[in-house]
Design a protein around this motif. Structure first.
Motif, PDB file in Angstrom:
ATOM      1  N   VAL A   1      16.302  60.841 -44.836  1.00 53.36           N
ATOM      2  CA  VAL A   1      15.479  59.982 -43.978  1.00 53.36           C
ATOM      3  C   VAL A   1      14.078  60.570 -43.925  1.00 53.36           C
ATOM      4  CG1 VAL A   1      15.180  58.989 -41.681  1.00 53.36           C
ATOM      5  CG2 VAL A   1      17.487  59.401 -42.572  1.00 53.36           C
ATOM      6  N   LEU A   2      13.075  59.747 -44.241  1.00 51.75           N
ATOM      7  CA  LEU A   2      11.677  60.159 -44.152  1.00 51.75           C
ATOM      8  C   LEU A   2      11.024  59.410 -43.005  1.00 51.75           C
ATOM      9  CD1 LEU A   2      10.413  59.989 -47.856  1.00 51.75           C
ATOM     10  CD2 LEU A   2      11.496  61.890 -46.661  1.00 51.75           C
ATOM     11  N   SER A   3      10.203  60.113 -42.235  1.00 53.81           N
ATOM     12  CA  SER A   3       9.451  59.456 -41.169  1.00 53.81           C
ATOM     13  C   SER A   3       8.168  60.229 -40.908  1.00 53.81           C
ATOM     14  CB  SER A   3      10.285  59.352 -39.891  1.00 53.81           C
ATOM     15  OG  SER A   3      10.623  60.634 -39.417  1.00 53.81           O
ATOM     16  N   SER A   4       7.227  59.557 -40.229  1.00 55.17           N
ATOM     17  CA  SER A   4       5.973  60.184 -39.855  1.00 55.17           C
ATOM     18  C   SER A   4       5.509  59.607 -38.532  1.00 55.17           C
ATOM     19  CB  SER A   4       4.903  59.930 -40.927  1.00 55.17           C
ATOM     20  OG  SER A   4       3.656  60.466 -40.510  1.00 55.17           O
ATOM     21  N   ASP A   5       4.869  60.453 -37.735  1.00 54.85           N
ATOM     22  CA  ASP A   5       4.293  59.978 -36.479  1.00 54.85           C
ATOM     23  C   ASP A   5       2.821  59.620 -36.653  1.00 54.85           C
ATOM     24  OD1 ASP A   5       3.211  62.515 -36.745  1.00 54.85           O
ATOM     25  OD2 ASP A   5       3.699  63.160 -34.705  1.00 54.85           O
ATOM     26  N   ASN A   6       2.394  59.434 -37.908  1.00 55.86           N
ATOM     27  CA  ASN A   6       1.024  59.027 -38.198  1.00 55.86           C
ATOM     28  C   ASN A   6       0.744  57.706 -37.482  1.00 55.86           C
ATOM     29  OD1 ASN A   6      -1.308  59.860 -39.846  1.00 55.86           O
ATOM     30  ND2 ASN A   6      -1.041  57.895 -40.846  1.00 55.86           N
ATOM     31  N   GLY A   7      -0.434  57.540 -36.923  1.00 55.11           N
ATOM     32  CA  GLY A   7      -0.749  56.342 -36.155  1.00 55.11           C
ATOM     33  C   GLY A   7      -0.826  55.064 -36.967  1.00 55.11           C
ATOM     34  N   SER A   8      -1.051  55.178 -38.265  1.00 56.86           N
ATOM     35  CA  SER A   8      -1.115  54.007 -39.128  1.00 56.86           C
ATOM     36  C   SER A   8      -0.178  54.215 -40.319  1.00 56.86           C
ATOM     37  CB  SER A   8      -2.555  53.783 -39.606  1.00 56.86           C
ATOM     38  OG  SER A   8      -3.014  54.928 -40.292  1.00 56.86           O
ATOM     39  N   ALA A   9      -0.080  53.194 -41.147  1.00 61.81           N
ATOM     40  CA  ALA A   9       0.828  53.256 -42.294  1.00 61.81           C
ATOM     41  C   ALA A   9       0.500  54.449 -43.192  1.00 61.81           C
ATOM     42  CB  ALA A   9       0.735  51.966 -43.099  1.00 61.81           C
ATOM     43  N   VAL A  10       1.551  55.085 -43.685  1.00 62.29           N
ATOM     44  CA  VAL A  10       1.402  56.187 -44.635  1.00 62.29           C
ATOM     45  C   VAL A  10       2.567  56.103 -45.621  1.00 62.29           C
ATOM     46  CG1 VAL A  10       2.602  57.842 -43.145  1.00 62.29           C
ATOM     47  CG2 VAL A  10       1.087  58.676 -44.931  1.00 62.29           C
ATOM     48  N   ASN A  11       2.241  56.106 -46.897  1.00 63.23           N
ATOM     49  CA  ASN A  11       3.279  56.000 -47.924  1.00 63.23           C
ATOM     50  C   ASN A  11       3.893  57.357 -48.239  1.00 63.23           C
ATOM     51  OD1 ASN A  11       3.122  53.232 -48.286  1.00 63.23           O
ATOM     52  ND2 ASN A  11       1.521  53.387 -49.820  1.00 63.23           N
ATOM     53  N   GLY A  12       5.214  57.339 -48.410  1.00 58.92           N
ATOM     54  CA  GLY A  12       5.936  58.545 -48.781  1.00 58.92           C
ATOM     55  C   GLY A  12       7.059  58.212 -49.739  1.00 58.92           C
ATOM     56  N   SER A  13       7.515  59.201 -50.478  1.00 58.19           N
ATOM     57  CA  SER A  13       8.633  59.004 -51.401  1.00 58.19           C
ATOM     58  C   SER A  13       9.433  60.296 -51.490  1.00 58.19           C
ATOM     59  CB  SER A  13       8.138  58.603 -52.793  1.00 58.19           C
ATOM     60  OG  SER A  13       7.386  59.652 -53.363  1.00 58.19           O
ATOM     61  N   ALA A  14      10.688  60.164 -51.963  1.00 52.85           N
ATOM     62  CA  ALA A  14      11.551  61.336 -52.109  1.00 52.85           C
ATOM     63  C   ALA A  14      12.451  61.195 -53.321  1.00 52.85           C
ATOM     64  CB  ALA A  14      12.408  61.524 -50.856  1.00 52.85           C
ATOM     65  N   MET A  15      12.686  62.317 -53.964  1.00 53.28           N
ATOM     66  CA  MET A  15      13.668  62.431 -55.036  1.00 53.28           C
ATOM     67  C   MET A  15      14.720  63.423 -54.563  1.00 53.28           C
ATOM     68  SD  MET A  15      12.590  60.552 -57.576  1.00 53.28           S
ATOM     69  CE  MET A  15      13.450  61.105 -59.006  1.00 53.28           C
ATOM     70  N   LEU A  16      15.986  63.158 -54.872  1.00 51.04           N
ATOM     71  CA  LEU A  16      17.045  64.122 -54.589  1.00 51.04           C
ATOM     72  C   LEU A  16      17.370  64.852 -55.884  1.00 51.04           C
ATOM     73  CD1 LEU A  16      19.515  62.300 -52.172  1.00 51.04           C
ATOM     74  CD2 LEU A  16      17.679  63.905 -51.643  1.00 51.04           C
ATOM     75  N   ILE A  17      17.413  66.157 -55.805  1.00 53.14           N
ATOM     76  CA  ILE A  17      17.717  66.997 -56.956  1.00 53.14           C
ATOM     77  C   ILE A  17      19.011  67.736 -56.648  1.00 53.14           C
ATOM     78  CG2 ILE A  17      16.921  68.869 -58.430  1.00 53.14           C
ATOM     79  CD1 ILE A  17      14.033  68.011 -57.540  1.00 53.14           C
ATOM     80  N   LEU A  18      20.029  67.505 -57.479  1.00 51.86           N
ATOM     81  CA  LEU A  18      21.336  68.130 -57.293  1.00 51.86           C
ATOM     82  C   LEU A  18      21.441  69.319 -58.228  1.00 51.86           C
ATOM     83  CD1 LEU A  18      21.549  65.135 -56.336  1.00 51.86           C
ATOM     84  CD2 LEU A  18      23.960  65.287 -56.847  1.00 51.86           C
TER      85      LEU A  18
END
Length: 130
Positions: free
Chosen positions: A106-123
Motif C-alpha cells: 500500500v502506497l500513500s502520501s499526506d501531500n496536500g495535492s496529487a502526487v504520483n507514485g509507483s512500486a515494484m515487488l522484488i522477490l
C-alpha cells in the motif's frame, strides 16, 4: 561461473504510476517459494515535510481474503523545498502468518495535492526462479 543478478530475483509490477494522495493497494501476489520481498518505490515531487508511507499487507489468497498488515509501515519525509523520493521496504516471507502466502503493498502520501507514485515487488532468496 558468474550468475546474473536477474537469475536470482523475480520482479513483479505492484502499483503502476498513479496518484497516491489517496492510498493505493497493489494486487495480492503469491510469494510462495520466496524468502524475502522488497518494495522499490518511486514518488514524484512531494512538498517539504510531507511524507510517503509504504505498508505491506498479507492475505490468504489473490482476492485479498483476510487481509491484514504485515510488519511496520516505512515512511520517508521530503526535505526542505520538497523533492522526488525513492524508498524501499522489505519483509521476510517467514514473518507471514501461517495461513497467508500472498502479499500486497500500500502506497500513500499526506501531500496536500496529487502526487504520483509507483512500486515494484522484488522477490529474493527464492527456491526457484521461473
Amino acid at each position: 561461473m558468474s550468475r546474473k543478478l536477474s537469475s536470482n530475483l523475480r520482479v513483479r509490477a505492484a502499483v503502476t504510476p498513479q496518484d497516491i494522495s489517496a492510498a493505493r493497494t497493489s494486487p495480492f501476489l503469491d510469494v510462495s517459494g520466496a524468502g524475502r520481498v522488497l518494495a522499490a518505490v518511486t514518488v514524484a515531487t512531494v512538498a517539504a515535510t510531507k511524507k510517503v508511507t509504504v505498508q505491506f499487507r498479507q492475505a490468504t489468497d489473490a482476492a485479498g481474503t483476510g487481509a491484514r498488515n504485515l510488519g511496520s509501515a516505512v515512511e520517508k519525509v521530503a526535505p526542505a523545498g520538497g523533492a522526488a523520493l525513492d524508498l524501499i521496504a522489505e519483509v521476510k516471507v517467514e514473518d507471514l502468518d501461517d495461513d497467508c502466502a500472498f502479499v500486497a503493498v500500500v502506497l500513500s502520501s499526506d501531500n496536500g495535492s496529487a502526487v504520483n507514485g509507483s512500486a515494484m515487488l522484488i522477490l529474493g532468496d527464492n527456491r526457484f526462479n521461473p
